[in-house]
Design an enzyme around this catalytic site. Structure first.
Site, short mmCIF file in Angstrom:
data_model
loop_
_atom_site.label_atom_id
_atom_site.label_comp_id
_atom_site.label_asym_id
_atom_site.label_seq_id
_atom_site.Cartn_x
_atom_site.Cartn_y
_atom_site.Cartn_z
N GLU A 1 38.50 -19.73 -75.04
CA GLU A 1 38.30 -21.01 -75.36
C GLU A 1 38.45 -21.56 -76.71
O GLU A 1 38.21 -22.88 -76.91
CB GLU A 1 36.50 -21.42 -75.16
CG GLU A 1 36.42 -21.03 -73.56
CD GLU A 1 35.03 -21.56 -73.21
OE1 GLU A 1 34.64 -22.07 -72.41
OE2 GLU A 1 34.01 -20.92 -73.91
N LYS B 1 31.44 -29.81 -63.58
CA LYS B 1 32.71 -29.22 -63.71
C LYS B 1 33.59 -29.66 -62.59
O LYS B 1 33.21 -29.11 -61.43
CB LYS B 1 32.85 -27.66 -63.84
CG LYS B 1 32.10 -27.41 -64.93
CD LYS B 1 32.15 -25.77 -65.23
CE LYS B 1 31.61 -25.40 -66.68
NZ LYS B 1 31.20 -24.05 -66.73
#
Length: 410
Positions: free
Chosen positions: A204, A333
């Site tokens: 990430e 999300k």
């Protein structure tokens, strides 16, 4: 609007993994959207693809474009020639599109298809995507940035076989503008790298370290105090990833807790480190445990107890969490559920019950910045994007661009 072609193909995300991109061709232009991919995937997320990536690509490439064009014509036959759409018209179109598809696509594919269509429709209306979806005049952006600075858990390899158990260590600045908040996060990221002597980044683009969980929280508070900016601190424990047979198994340092002990432990963390944001502090089925923690927190602390794996951007699970008083904030999300209709429903349900909304990236990201426009259009309270990396920056840059547009219109 006339769609000439719909083309789906395989592209790579920031982890070098395969994901889907959808291109919509109209007489005006080409419109692209691609989907990110999660790694820490909750049990209750929809499948990214129906059967496989190849299946979904073939399904989209074999869609009958004439049917979709006729669908638009039928639903918009009473609209004026300038194709001016109201927000309810937009989502009626998506509803009918989803009826046409009949659950034949996974979450990644449906999100990419609907996003590219919305971009095309927005252009047809001579509007930015966020304006098109909002339907009214937007004066300013009040979204706070959640920056993933230091990583652990499933997203990290660690150093010398050691890493933090928590998945993300987050800085959440509170300046006046998106641009200022992004600059603060850039600075604290660099300071964190210096203090940790970090040389590597995880998938990430958060910093890799072998420091333990509480050592990192000490460092973050030290940076916050030294930098003297208004910054909140948060963590994503992603507890389901180290939960097994009724216990939470920590490795750095080694310990294990039952549900009651985990609740007490997290509550102590909140008080000791003045934490503002706690994501997935308990496993994805423990609505009752979330509720007990939230009840404790509400007595003394201004803290967000955030559901992600617990709620999975699913309206039914969010309603269950609200009924159980399990959370006061929810991660959204879009590719977790795929349907932007359901994304909209999740946000509307959350707002109705005073639940803070957090639009979020995924670990395997693309350069697509649709979620920035969604965050503005749906008036999200926060956006979680990460701090470092071109794929993360694309969302932040889009928000800064939108902020500039709005200032010019004032």
């Amino acid at each position: 609007m006339i769609i000439k072609k719909i083309i789906a193909k395989e592209v790579k995300n920031s982890r070098g993994e395969k994901t889907i991109q959808v291109l919509i061709k109209t007489p005006k232009a080409n419109f692209f959207a691609s989907s990110p991919s999660g790694k820490s995937i909750g049990k209750y997320e929809v499948n990214p693809y129906n059967k496989s990536l190849i299946h979904d690509i073939n399904f989209i490439n074999n869609l009958n474009v004439n049917k979709i064009n006729n669908l638009f014509k039928t639903k918009l036959k009473n609209k004026p020639n300038n194709f001016s759409l109201k927000v309810e018209d937009i989502f009626t179109l998506l509803k009918n599109l989803e009826s046409l598809i009949k659950n034949k696509l996974g979450g990644n594919s449906l999100f990419a298809l609907e996003s590219s269509l919305l971009k095309a429709l927005a252009k047809e209306n001579n509007k930015q995507l966020f304006e098109f979806l909002y339907g009214k005049k937007i004066k300013n952006i009040k979204i706070r940035l959640i920056g993933n600075a230091i990583g652990g858990g499933l997203h990290s390899k660690g150093i010398n076989n050691q890493k933090p158990d928590y998945q993300e260590f987050l800085f959440i600045p509170k300046e006046k503008t998106i641009k200022e908040n992004a600059e603060v996060n850039d600075t604290v990221y660099k300071l964190s790298r210096k203090v940790l002597k970090a040389r590597k980044r995880n998938d990430e683009n958060a910093l890799e370290t072998n420091f333990n969980n509480e050592q990192i929280l000490e460092i973050m508070n030290g940076i916050k105090n030294k930098y003297k900016k208004n910054i909140d601190i948060g963590i994503d424990l992603a507890s389901s990833s180290f939960y097994k047979n009724g216990k939470y198994y920590y490795k750095n340092p080694t310990t294990k807790f039952n549900s009651k002990e985990q609740i007490n432990y997290v509550n102590k963390l909140i008080k000791k480190y003045n934490l503002f944001y706690i994501e997935d502090p308990l496993n994805e089925n423990d609505f009752s445990g979330f509720s007990k923690l939230l009840k404790q927190v509400r007595k003394t602390d201004n803290c967000l107890i955030v559901g992600d794996d617990l709620t999975a951007t699913n309206p039914k699970r969010l309603k269950k969490a609200i009924k159980n008083k399990s959370i006061n904030a929810v991660i959204v999300k879009p590719n977790q559920i795929g349907s932007l209709l359901k994304v909209k429903e999740v946000i509307e349900v959350a707002k109705k019950h005073n639940i803070k909304t957090i639009i979020s990236h995924r670990s395997g990201e693309t350069f697509d910045n649709t979620i920035a426009d969604l965050a503005v259009a749906f008036e999200a309270d926060f956006i979680k994007t990460g701090i470092y990396g071109k794929e993360r920056k694309s969302k932040l840059n889009r928000l800064i661009e939108i902020e500039k547009m709005l200032k010019k219109k004032i």
